[in-house]
Design a protein around this motif. Structure first.
Motif, short mmCIF file in Angstrom:
data_model
loop_
_atom_site.label_atom_id
_atom_site.label_comp_id
_atom_site.label_asym_id
_atom_site.label_seq_id
_atom_site.Cartn_x
_atom_site.Cartn_y
_atom_site.Cartn_z
N UNK A 426 0.83 -1.20 0.00
CA UNK A 426 0.00 0.00 0.00
C UNK A 426 0.87 1.25 0.00
N UNK A 427 0.56 2.17 -0.89
CA UNK A 427 1.22 3.47 -0.86
C UNK A 427 0.13 4.50 -0.67
N UNK A 428 0.04 5.02 0.53
CA UNK A 428 -1.05 5.96 0.80
C UNK A 428 -0.56 7.39 0.63
N UNK A 429 -1.49 8.31 0.65
CA UNK A 429 -1.21 9.74 0.45
C UNK A 429 -0.37 9.94 -0.80
N UNK A 430 -0.79 9.26 -1.84
CA UNK A 430 -0.03 9.29 -3.10
C UNK A 430 -0.83 10.02 -4.16
N UNK A 431 -0.24 11.09 -4.67
CA UNK A 431 -0.86 11.82 -5.78
C UNK A 431 0.02 11.63 -6.99
N UNK A 432 -0.56 11.11 -8.05
CA UNK A 432 0.25 10.80 -9.23
C UNK A 432 0.56 12.08 -10.00
N UNK A 433 1.83 12.27 -10.26
CA UNK A 433 2.22 13.47 -11.00
C UNK A 433 2.39 13.16 -12.48
N UNK A 434 3.05 12.04 -12.77
CA UNK A 434 3.22 11.70 -14.19
C UNK A 434 3.49 10.21 -14.32
N UNK A 435 3.23 9.73 -15.52
CA UNK A 435 3.50 8.32 -15.79
C UNK A 435 4.24 8.25 -17.12
N UNK A 436 5.32 7.48 -17.15
CA UNK A 436 6.03 7.32 -18.42
C UNK A 436 6.45 5.89 -18.64
N UNK A 437 6.74 5.62 -19.88
CA UNK A 437 7.12 4.26 -20.26
C UNK A 437 8.61 4.28 -20.56
N UNK A 438 9.38 3.68 -19.66
CA UNK A 438 10.84 3.72 -19.80
C UNK A 438 11.39 2.33 -19.58
N UNK A 439 12.29 1.90 -20.49
CA UNK A 439 12.95 0.60 -20.31
C UNK A 439 11.96 -0.52 -20.14
N UNK A 440 10.94 -0.49 -20.97
CA UNK A 440 9.97 -1.58 -20.95
C UNK A 440 9.18 -1.67 -19.64
N UNK A 441 9.16 -0.59 -18.91
CA UNK A 441 8.42 -0.58 -17.65
C UNK A 441 7.64 0.73 -17.54
N UNK A 442 6.61 0.72 -16.72
CA UNK A 442 5.89 1.96 -16.45
C UNK A 442 6.49 2.60 -15.20
N UNK A 443 6.74 3.87 -15.28
CA UNK A 443 7.27 4.57 -14.13
C UNK A 443 6.26 5.61 -13.68
N UNK A 444 5.77 5.43 -12.46
CA UNK A 444 4.79 6.37 -11.92
C UNK A 444 5.52 7.29 -10.97
N UNK A 445 5.48 8.57 -11.27
CA UNK A 445 6.13 9.54 -10.38
C UNK A 445 5.06 10.25 -9.57
N UNK A 446 5.26 10.25 -8.25
CA UNK A 446 4.28 10.89 -7.38
C UNK A 446 4.70 12.33 -7.09
N UNK A 447 3.73 13.10 -6.61
CA UNK A 447 4.01 14.52 -6.37
C UNK A 447 5.06 14.71 -5.29
N UNK A 448 5.15 13.78 -4.35
CA UNK A 448 6.15 13.97 -3.29
C UNK A 448 7.49 13.38 -3.68
N UNK A 449 7.62 12.96 -4.93
CA UNK A 449 8.92 12.52 -5.40
C UNK A 449 9.09 11.02 -5.49
N UNK A 450 8.26 10.25 -4.79
CA UNK A 450 8.41 8.80 -4.83
C UNK A 450 8.16 8.31 -6.24
N UNK A 451 8.89 7.25 -6.60
CA UNK A 451 8.72 6.67 -7.92
C UNK A 451 8.34 5.20 -7.76
N UNK A 452 7.36 4.78 -8.53
CA UNK A 452 6.95 3.38 -8.46
C UNK A 452 7.08 2.79 -9.85
N UNK A 453 7.78 1.67 -9.94
CA UNK A 453 7.95 1.03 -11.24
C UNK A 453 7.04 -0.18 -11.30
N UNK A 454 6.32 -0.29 -12.40
CA UNK A 454 5.36 -1.37 -12.49
C UNK A 454 5.16 -1.76 -13.95
N UNK A 455 4.48 -2.89 -14.16
CA UNK A 455 4.25 -3.33 -15.53
C UNK A 455 2.89 -2.94 -16.06
#
Lengths: 673, 144
Positions: A426-455
């Motif tokens: 669970x990642x709470x208090x997460x506001x998504x800032x941007x999503x990009x497709x890099x290196x065959x993965x999805x990278x979700x960048x949150x407003x507080x700077x955290x990055x989540x990599x997912x498929x």
């Protein structure tokens, strides 16, 4: 047409200046009998000549002549244009009549204007004359049911043209061509051109209405038109039971085993329940027919008919709009490009379930954005599979805990812990800032700077009610809640009702609201169906909803359950027996919606073995939570306490101010099973 | 003993079984059995059958709906000693119709369906504290 307007524009300044001159003269000469020169050119000329003879007579005459000429010219032009249009129109009709088997090819925009046009013909003044000219080209509707369309257009155009100066031999296709019901052209053999009951949308509300109509109006003929390729089915198992199935072919069979052991399909009824659309007209006992894969694009309320995306039309006596909604998506994802969109699921339909099931077996990580009902249920369902598939399940949302907008904070936190135990990160208090497709993965960048990599991403951020027909039908859309605005009897306008997710209705007890739950779709669909057969009952039986977050956490709720309201929670200590599974086993129902219950609830079997008491400090094992608005209970959550919904319903129905809610809680017997 | 806690706007009360033993003094408004707005059970206040009752499932609305309604109405209004004895023909019609749709009307319990529904459905009465009893008599208005 444009000539007319330019001509008028040229004359206008002239007329204006003339009129000021005239006014001055008229006042001067005392001719203040109120008659404006424009209206009565003939008489004015004489009086003007006479009255103006006293002073400034020359100006007066010029003015009179100019205005007179302008009027006569305008009237002539109008008359000519109308006649010409009429002639052209008649020519067109004749031409079309002589080619009855043309295939449809038109986009819906052209026929759409057909409906708009006649209404603006009432006033044959210059600017609107142009519009009438459009009638002729528009009539060139090459739809398969062209002859029928003209039949409808003819009487309409005819009615409006009567207002125009020249009206005699209006239309050849007179009212001999009556309501299209009388005609059944070869091309419309696949479905009737008229049905008594038309239901737009093929979901839960629509099916409930169909059942209700059939129950109350014997031999009723009901037609359901749906965009989806499937027959009506229930949605809750798509995010719950179907995922818990051991059957590997579940994506094909769509059958799920209920907790009571009984298996059933998500489809409300097998295909044999429905009759074929083409048999609807001739069937003496009536029936329910479903037209799949058709979208209704236009609704003509005056003519009581709808138009579908292939151009064909169906007229109705009573119509229900139960179009539900479309899942919302985050703007950042929509803007993120195709690679991201390809890897994003908006979950609502059977095909989404099938797709997500496939994806979950083939990727390493799935992220669910959204902490509400759908998001949490999917997270739990996927979480359980995580070890089986080697899958990482992440859930992120802006709130502090799961169901943050529904449950009070302490309960939301407790729920979040439980969801984590199901294997979800669970990642709470997460506001998504941007999503990009890099290196065959999805990278979700949150407003507080955290990055989540997912498929893969599942976006569960809400539902946008489908109000596509509002514009053409002239229906009101609610600005606060979205959806079609309807009254307490679920009626939008005469002969049009709305039910389900798309209906923003007036709840006599709780005020105007829009509810997106399964039981509400059943209750409102049933009510709308009833009202379509002649009753006028308001929304009164409060619908409930439920959610299971895994086998150990489940709750039922009713009314307005909004975490921003003050709450009072009364809890007991949970025993091992208090789980959703146990509840369903006892009550004999497979799905907890009460309005659905075809197997009636039997009395719960009293347990003879002593219950093992689970002792936890502040363990919110089971209890009841009251949501208050101005000291009145407007919502109740039954936390791991089942089969008490009638009591909860009663308390909300009463709408009383209770001094001590602990006393009210006693009514629920929370310590017992 | 029970204890109470306040977290912001939310109040939390923990109660033991003993705390809840005394009967509640919360007042509930008496229900009007003839309230037209209320959802009715299988039998309406005027004695008619409520074909829209959820307890009937799809019986009254499916392809054999009219046969079912005839058979069931006959049974309901039957004044014979053996209730429904004069309705054999209707039930036979219904059965024949249902046999044409084995998917919809599974054969093994279809004979039990009609009379069973009448006694079971009484349990859909609105306010039945906790347990719902399947054996409530069905004559007269639905108890609220």
């Amino acid at each position: 047409m444009l000539k007319c307007r330019t001509a008028w524009n040229k004359l206008a300044p002239l007329a204006r200046s003339s009129s000021t001159v005239c006014r001055r003269n008229v006042r001067g000469t005392g001719l203040t009998n109120g008659r404006t020169p424009i209206c009565v050119p003939a008489t004015h000329m004489s009086s003007g000549a006479g009255g103006g003879g006293g002073g400034g007579g020359w100006d007066n005459t010029i003015y009179a002549v100019l205005v007179g000429a302008a009027c006569v010219g305008g009237m002539t032009l109008t008359y000519k244009t109308l006649k010409e249009d009429q002639r052209r129109y008649e020519e067109r009709i004749a031409e079309i009549a002589s080619r009855p088997h043309r295939q449809e090819a038109l986009t819906s925009s052209e026929p759409a204007e057909l409906e708009v046009v006649p209404s603006s013909e009432a006033d044959p003044t210059a600017p609107e004359v142009e519009v009438e000219a459009e009638v002729a080209p528009e009539v060139e509707v090459e739809a398969a049911v062209a002859p029928e369309v003209e039949a409808v257009v003819a009487p309409e155009v005819e009615a409006e043209l009567i207002a125009a100066p020249a009206t005699e031999a209006v239309s050849p296709s007179e009212s001999t061509e009556l309501p299209p019901a009388a005609e059944s052209k070869p091309s419309s053999a696949t479905f009737p051109s008229h049905v008594p009951y038309l239901l737009i949308g093929g979901g839960t509300a629509s099916f409930a209405a169909a059942r209700s109509i059939r129950a109350r109006d014997p031999n009723a003929k009901v037609l359901i038109v749906t965009e989806e390729p499937d027959l009506p089915y229930m949605r809750p198992p798509l995010s719950k039971e179907l995922w818990f199935s051991d059957d590997s072919s579940v994506t094909e069979t769509l059958r799920f085993k209920q907790w009571n052991g009984k298996e059933r399909s998500i489809y409300f009824q097998p295909p044999s329940f429905y009759i074929k659309a083409e048999e609807l007209g001739s069937s003496e006992n009536g029936g329910v027919a479903v037209l799949t894969g058709r979208k209704v694009v236009h609704m003509d309320v005056r003519g009581n008919k709808i138009k579908m995306d292939d151009g064909s039309e169906i007229s109705y006596d009573k119509c229900l709009i139960a179009t539900g909604g479309i899942p919302r998506n985050l703007q950042v994802i929509e803007r993120a490009g195709e690679e991201v969109m390809k890897r994003t699921t908006l979950f609502r339909k059977i095909e989404d379930f099938k797709a997500l099931d496939k994806v979950s077996r083939n990727v390493k990580s799935i992220t669910i954005i959204g902490g509400g009902f759908l998001g949490s249920e999917l997270a739990c369902a996927l979480g359980r599979k995580s070890s089986e598939f080697g899958l990482e399940v992440v859930q992120m949302f802006p709130e502090k805990g799961n169901m943050g907008k529904v449950l009070p904070e302490y309960l939301s936190n407790w729920t979040t812990e439980r969801v984590k135990r199901e294997g979800v990160k669970i990642i709470s208090e997460a506001l998504v800032k941007s999503v990009s497709f890099i290196d065959d993965e999805l990278e979700i960048t949150l407003k507080d700077g955290r990055v989540v990599k997912t498929d893969h991403i599942v976006s569960a951020v809400g539902l946008e009610p489908n109000v596509d027909l509002a514009k053409s039908a002239g229906l009101e859309v609610d600005s606060d809640f979205g959806g079609y605005r309807v009254n307490a009897e679920l009626q939008a306008r005469s002969n049009i009702w709305v039910a389900g997710d798309a209906a923003c209705f007036y709840d006599i007890r709780l005020g105007r609201r829009r509810v997106e739950h399964h039981d509400h779709a059943v209750v409102s669909g049933r009510l709308a169906g009833e009202n379509m057969t002649g009753t006028s009952k308001p929304y009164w039986h409060q619908s409930m909803f439920w959610s299971d977050l895994g086998p150990d956490v489940g709750y039922e709720a009713i009314g307005i359950v909004d975490s921003s309201l003050p709450t009072v929670g009364v809890f007991a200590k949970a025993t091992a027996k208090d789980t959703p599974k146990a509840a369903a086993e006892q009550s004999g129902t497979g799905i907890r919606s009460e309005s659905e219950t075809e197997d009636t609830a039997t009395s719960p079997v009293a347990s003879t073995s002593p219950a093992t008491v689970v002792e936890h400090k502040d363990d919110y094992g089971k209890g009841v939570i009251f949501y208050l608005r101005d000291k009145v209970v407007v919502g109740i959550v039954l936390w791991n306490v089942f089969n008490r919904m009638p009591v909860a319903r009663k308390i909300i129905k009463d709408g009383e101010e209770h001094a001590d809610l602990n006393e009210v809680a006693k009514l629920f017997n929370i310590h017992e099973d | 003993m029970s204890y109470c806690r306040q977290e912001g706007k939310d109040r939390i009360i923990f109660v033991t079984k003993e705390d809840h033993e005394a009967p509640s003094n919360a007042e509930l408004i008496a229900d009007d059995p003839n309230d037209p707005y209320e959802e009715q059970g299988l039998i309406l206040p005027n004695g008619d059958i409520n074909w829209n009752c959820p307890c009937l499932g799809g019986m009254a609305s499916g392809p054999c709906g009219s046969q079912f309604k005839e058979a069931f109405s006959c049974f309901h209004y039957s004044k014979e000693e053996v209730k429904g004895s004069e309705c054999i023909d209707h039930f036979r019609n219904m059965q024949e119709c249902m046999q044409k749709f084995p998917e919809l009307y599974p054969q093994e319990d279809e004979k039990e369906n009609a009379p069973q529904k009448e006694s079971d459905s009484a349990s859909t009465a609105p306010l039945d504290n906790a347990a719902s009893s399947p054996d409530t008599p069905t004559e007269g208005p639905e108890a609220s």
